[in-house]
Scaffold this motif. Structure first.
Motif, short mmCIF file in Angstrom:
data_model
loop_
_atom_site.label_atom_id
_atom_site.label_comp_id
_atom_site.label_asym_id
_atom_site.label_seq_id
_atom_site.Cartn_x
_atom_site.Cartn_y
_atom_site.Cartn_z
N GLY A 183 0.78 -1.23 0.00
CA GLY A 183 0.00 0.00 0.00
C GLY A 183 0.81 1.28 0.00
N GLY A 184 2.12 1.19 0.22
CA GLY A 184 2.94 2.39 0.15
C GLY A 184 3.04 2.85 -1.30
N PHE A 185 3.03 4.15 -1.52
CA PHE A 185 3.13 4.67 -2.89
C PHE A 185 3.78 6.02 -2.89
CE2 PHE A 185 -0.69 6.64 -1.34
CZ PHE A 185 -0.69 7.90 -1.93
N LEU A 186 4.23 6.44 -4.08
CA LEU A 186 4.76 7.78 -4.25
C LEU A 186 4.57 8.21 -5.70
CD1 LEU A 186 7.80 7.38 -5.71
CD2 LEU A 186 8.29 6.52 -3.45
N ALA A 187 4.42 9.50 -5.87
CA ALA A 187 4.38 10.08 -7.22
C ALA A 187 5.83 10.24 -7.63
CB ALA A 187 3.65 11.41 -7.21
N CYS A 188 6.21 9.63 -8.74
CA CYS A 188 7.61 9.63 -9.15
C CYS A 188 7.81 10.54 -10.35
CB CYS A 188 8.05 8.21 -9.48
SG CYS A 188 9.83 8.08 -9.71
N PRO A 189 8.62 11.58 -10.19
CA PRO A 189 8.90 12.47 -11.32
C PRO A 189 9.66 11.73 -12.42
CG PRO A 189 9.94 13.29 -9.29
CD PRO A 189 9.31 11.98 -8.98
N ALA A 190 9.43 12.11 -13.65
CA ALA A 190 10.03 11.43 -14.80
C ALA A 190 11.55 11.34 -14.70
CB ALA A 190 9.62 12.14 -16.08
N GLY A 191 12.21 12.35 -14.19
CA GLY A 191 13.66 12.34 -14.11
C GLY A 191 14.24 11.35 -13.13
N ARG A 192 13.43 10.86 -12.20
CA ARG A 192 13.91 9.89 -11.20
C ARG A 192 13.41 8.49 -11.46
NH1 ARG A 192 12.30 12.78 -6.04
NH2 ARG A 192 11.46 10.75 -5.55
N ALA A 193 12.41 8.33 -12.31
CA ALA A 193 11.77 7.02 -12.51
C ALA A 193 12.73 6.00 -13.11
CB ALA A 193 10.54 7.17 -13.40
N GLN A 194 12.76 4.83 -12.51
CA GLN A 194 13.50 3.69 -13.03
C GLN A 194 12.52 2.58 -13.34
OE1 GLN A 194 16.33 2.71 -9.96
NE2 GLN A 194 17.70 4.37 -10.52
N ASP A 195 12.84 1.76 -14.33
CA ASP A 195 11.98 0.67 -14.72
C ASP A 195 12.04 -0.46 -13.70
OD1 ASP A 195 11.04 1.86 -17.05
OD2 ASP A 195 12.70 1.06 -18.25
N PRO A 196 10.93 -1.18 -13.54
CA PRO A 196 10.94 -2.37 -12.68
C PRO A 196 11.66 -3.50 -13.41
CG PRO A 196 8.82 -2.11 -13.75
CD PRO A 196 9.63 -0.91 -14.12
N LEU A 197 11.73 -4.65 -12.77
CA LEU A 197 12.29 -5.83 -13.43
C LEU A 197 11.46 -6.16 -14.66
CD1 LEU A 197 13.06 -8.17 -10.41
CD2 LEU A 197 14.71 -6.97 -11.85
N PRO A 198 12.07 -6.72 -15.67
CA PRO A 198 11.28 -7.13 -16.85
C PRO A 198 10.25 -8.17 -16.46
CG PRO A 198 13.65 -7.25 -17.29
CD PRO A 198 13.49 -6.98 -15.82
N SER A 199 9.13 -8.21 -17.17
CA SER A 199 8.08 -9.20 -16.91
C SER A 199 8.66 -10.60 -17.02
CB SER A 199 6.94 -9.05 -17.93
OG SER A 199 6.28 -7.85 -17.72
N GLY A 200 8.10 -11.50 -16.22
CA GLY A 200 8.56 -12.87 -16.24
C GLY A 200 9.69 -13.13 -15.27
N ARG A 201 10.26 -12.06 -14.71
CA ARG A 201 11.35 -12.21 -13.75
C ARG A 201 10.87 -11.92 -12.34
NH1 ARG A 201 16.84 -9.90 -15.01
NH2 ARG A 201 17.19 -11.24 -13.24
N ASP A 202 9.55 -11.57 -12.18
CA ASP A 202 9.07 -11.23 -10.84
C ASP A 202 8.43 -12.39 -10.18
OD1 ASP A 202 7.15 -9.58 -12.95
OD2 ASP A 202 5.99 -10.88 -11.65
#
Length: 122
Positions: free
Chosen positions: A103-122
């Motif tokens: 349930g924790g969340f944050l609004a992430c500005p475009a300059g700081r956003a990093q991609d999550p792990l690729p699908s299939g690896r989670d």
């Protein structure tokens, strides 16, 4: 079919039809989180929560406790974090939210956003 059975059937089907007609993604397990994100986006954009539109909800695994939005000088837990990437539109602006399944969340500005792990690896 009797009138009462038809009425009962309509009561069961109408919510499904509404969900299908909605242009927003339907993610039952994230419903409460989406309501909270919608309220946050409304506050940030100075619009009513009803004017915030959820564009996309992706189930992801974040690489660490920063939820793909590291802050300079702040250390993050080094563990995989199951969560969500949520994109909303509010007041003509696109906002990107990163969230954990807890349930924790944050609004992430475009300059700081990093991609999550690729699908299939989670």
């Amino acid at each position: 079919m009797s009138r009462s059975r038809l009425s009962h059937a309509c009561l069961l089907v109408l919510p499904l039809l509404h969900a299908c007609a909605s242009s927003e993604p339907v993610v039952p397990e994230a419903r409460e989180l989406l309501d909270t994100v919608r309220a946050d986006a409304a506050r940030r954009s100075n619009v009513a929560a009803s004017q915030v539109r959820v564009l996309k909800v992706d189930s992801v695994t974040w690489r660490d406790g920063s939820l793909g939005c590291p802050r300079p000088g702040v250390l993050a837990t080094q563990a995989l974090v199951p969560g969500w990437r949520i994109q909303v539109e509010a007041g003509g602006h696109a906002l990107d939210y990163h969230a954990s399944r807890r349930g924790g969340f944050l609004a992430c500005p475009a300059g700081r956003a990093q991609d999550p792990l690729p699908s299939g690896r989670d």
